[in-house]
Design a protein around this motif. Structure first.
Motif, PDB file in Angstrom:
ATOM      1  N   SER A  54       0.872  -1.114  -0.102  1.00 52.66           N
ATOM      2  CA  SER A  54       0.130  -0.133   0.028  1.00 52.66           C
ATOM      3  C   SER A  54       0.814   1.078  -0.123  1.00 52.66           C
ATOM      4  CB  SER A  54      -1.128  -0.058   1.144  1.00 52.66           C
ATOM      5  OG  SER A  54      -1.939  -1.132   1.150  1.00 52.66           O
ATOM      6  N   LEU A  55       1.936   1.412   0.954  1.00 52.65           N
ATOM      7  CA  LEU A  55       2.681   2.517   0.835  1.00 52.65           C
ATOM      8  C   LEU A  55       3.588   2.795  -0.247  1.00 52.65           C
ATOM      9  CD1 LEU A  55       3.116   4.731   2.896  1.00 52.65           C
ATOM     10  CD2 LEU A  55       4.937   3.535   3.735  1.00 52.65           C
ATOM     11  N   LEU A  56       4.037   1.550  -0.802  1.00 50.59           N
ATOM     12  CA  LEU A  56       4.885   1.648  -2.225  1.00 50.59           C
ATOM     13  C   LEU A  56       3.815   2.154  -3.158  1.00 50.59           C
ATOM     14  CD1 LEU A  56       7.140  -1.416  -2.078  1.00 50.59           C
ATOM     15  CD2 LEU A  56       7.784   1.138  -1.647  1.00 50.59           C
TER      16      LEU A  56
ATOM     17  N   GLY B 141     -10.277  -2.157   7.376  1.00 49.12           N
ATOM     18  CA  GLY B 141     -10.929  -3.282   7.387  1.00 49.12           C
ATOM     19  C   GLY B 141     -10.605  -4.180   6.063  1.00 49.12           C
ATOM     20  N   ALA B 142     -10.265  -5.200   6.244  1.00 49.78           N
ATOM     21  CA  ALA B 142      -9.949  -6.189   5.347  1.00 49.78           C
ATOM     22  C   ALA B 142     -10.165  -7.644   5.325  1.00 49.78           C
ATOM     23  CB  ALA B 142      -8.232  -6.134   5.306  1.00 49.78           C
ATOM     24  N   GLN B 143     -11.685  -7.743   5.944  1.00 48.68           N
ATOM     25  CA  GLN B 143     -11.809  -8.971   6.036  1.00 48.68           C
ATOM     26  C   GLN B 143     -12.717  -9.765   4.910  1.00 48.68           C
ATOM     27  OE1 GLN B 143     -15.452  -9.369   8.587  1.00 48.68           O
ATOM     28  NE2 GLN B 143     -14.731 -11.158   9.628  1.00 48.68           N
TER      29      GLN B 143
ATOM     30  N   HIS C 260      -7.673   1.167  -0.021  1.00 54.20           N
ATOM     31  CA  HIS C 260      -8.362   2.013   0.993  1.00 54.20           C
ATOM     32  C   HIS C 260      -7.081   2.336   1.862  1.00 54.20           C
ATOM     33  CE1 HIS C 260     -12.220  -0.593   0.561  1.00 54.20           C
ATOM     34  NE2 HIS C 260     -11.922   0.133  -0.396  1.00 54.20           N
ATOM     35  N   ALA C 261      -6.051   1.381   2.201  1.00 50.09           N
ATOM     36  CA  ALA C 261      -5.074   1.873   3.332  1.00 50.09           C
ATOM     37  C   ALA C 261      -4.282   3.057   2.680  1.00 50.09           C
ATOM     38  CB  ALA C 261      -4.257   0.642   3.547  1.00 50.09           C
TER      39      ALA C 261
END
Length: 391
Positions: free
Chosen positions: A111-113, A350-352, A374-375
């Motif tokens: 996500s950060l990359l 949330g990642a369920q 989302h993150a």
């Protein structure tokens, strides 16, 4: 600009998934993440974003200076894995025997990359400076956060934000709290030295199993009878090792466990009361003991103002997201150290996966990859909100 940026993050989805799955196939445990660190560094090198390697260990810090004046805000992701044998039947299953990304750190990194790559075309329009902190060794105390902070990564940072993909929270939810959010995590070892003997002659022994059993039971009274019921605490005995065979009374036993608290005063009460109970049980039965209590990560205490930014404004990043203020979790995180040094907040994304109920640190842990953007979007929205609030 911001709407275009959020669209650019969405367009990074397939790239994020590819990155996540590559990292998932090549996990490395805490303090041994050299290949993962190289992968992250190579990504920033390809993007042309300045970075530093070997920050406090295997940590990496990249910096993207915007074209407009503003504050310097850090966004953090961890990248270590766990010593777990994966049991998922997926195409991207871990290739490293006995090692698995069983907590989502592969997703944090992806996500950060992905966010960094999406941001690059908008660099001239961004206010302030984005600091991308890629942290090693979150899973194993003393962790990587403190070592990175000790190098000065936060010295000129104004605020810090981080998120954890949370596989037990529904996709599309953003959860945090304004104050205590995750518990301080301590560990302990109790070694009991009694006197062994024949199973038919218990009167000639000092049974270390009986003494240990008494302690397993009596230690539960520490929280229920020694801690103010308005304060939250957990004391868990996780292992009990003793004995060799069925007809020998054990001369020694070892108990290990964990204590979780939010309040330093409660922590000290628990340590003192444990010592009293252990001493009483052992000396009263003629046995010796060693009590080793290790203070681990401090509790994650969100700064209310920054946590409120998450709760009030995360939805600006994606209208499908719903924010929720939740009760604190008794799990721990060394993100606590960042918040001891700078204003900021930590939150769950949330990642369920529907009908997939395996929790974090389970051999079948997995998460919904649709949470990756989302993150990324909520992290940069936190950055944006902080800049606007402090412009």
């Amino acid at each position: 600009m911001w709407d275009s940026l959020f669209e650019a993050i969405d367009s990074q989805y397939e790239n994020m998934v590819k990155t996540r799955r590559y990292l998932h196939q090549h996990p490395e445990v805490s303090f041994h993440e050299s290949e993962t660190a190289s992968f992250i560094a190579d990504t920033y090198k390809r993007l042309g974003i300045p970075y530093e390697r070997n920050v406090g260990g295997n940590g990496i810090v990249a910096t993207l200076k915007g074209g407009k004046p503003g504050r310097k805000v850090a966004l953090r992701a961890d990248f270590d894995a766990l010593p777990i044998q994966e049991e998922n039947d997926v195409a991207y299953k871990s290739k490293n025997d006995g090692v698995m990304h069983a907590c989502g750190h592969d997703g944090h990194t992806a996500s950060l990359l992905g966010l960094a790559e999406a941001l690059l075309p908008f660099q001239d329009q961004i206010p302030g400076t984005v600091v991308f902190i890629h942290q090693h060794a979150e899973e194993l105390p003393p962790g990587g956060a403190k070592a990175m902070i000790d190098t000065g990564v936060l010295d000129d940072v104004d605020a810090v934000f981080g998120t954890h993909l949370w596989a037990t929270a529904p996709l599309g939810t953003i959860q945090t709290s304004k104050g205590p959010f995750m518990a301080g995590t301590d560990s302990f070892t109790i070694k009991i030295q009694g006197k062994g003997g024949h199973g038919a002659q218990p009167h000639l022994t000092k049974d270390a199993i009986v003494i240990g059993s008494q302690l397993v039971s009596s230690l539960q009274q520490v929280v229920s009878r020694r801690v103010d019921p308005l304060h939250t605490a957990v004391l868990t005995v996780g292992t009990f090792e003793a004995g060799q065979t069925f007809n020998i009374i054990a001369d020694s036993s070892t108990l290990t466990g964990t204590v979780r608290t939010f309040n330093p005063e409660v922590q000290e009460v628990i340590i003192a009361e444990m010592e009293k109970l252990i001493k009483g049980a052992c000396i009263g039965n003629g046995a010796d003991y060693q009590f080793d209590y290790q203070k681990g990560y401090p509790p994650v205490i969100n700064h209310p103002e920054q946590a409120d930014l998450i709760l009030q404004e995360a939805g600006k990043a994606d209208s499908s997201l719903q924010t929720e203020e939740v009760d604190p979790s008794m799990a721990g995180e060394d993100f606590a150290y960042y918040l001891e040094n700078k204003p900021g907040a930590y939150y769950f994304t949330g990642a369920q996966i529907p009908d997939h109920t395996y929790p974090h640190h389970h051999p079948k842990f997995n998460f919904d990859e649709r949470a990756l953007p989302h993150a990324a979007k909520t992290l940069i929205q936190a950055y944006r909100s902080y800049q606007e609030q402090n412009s």
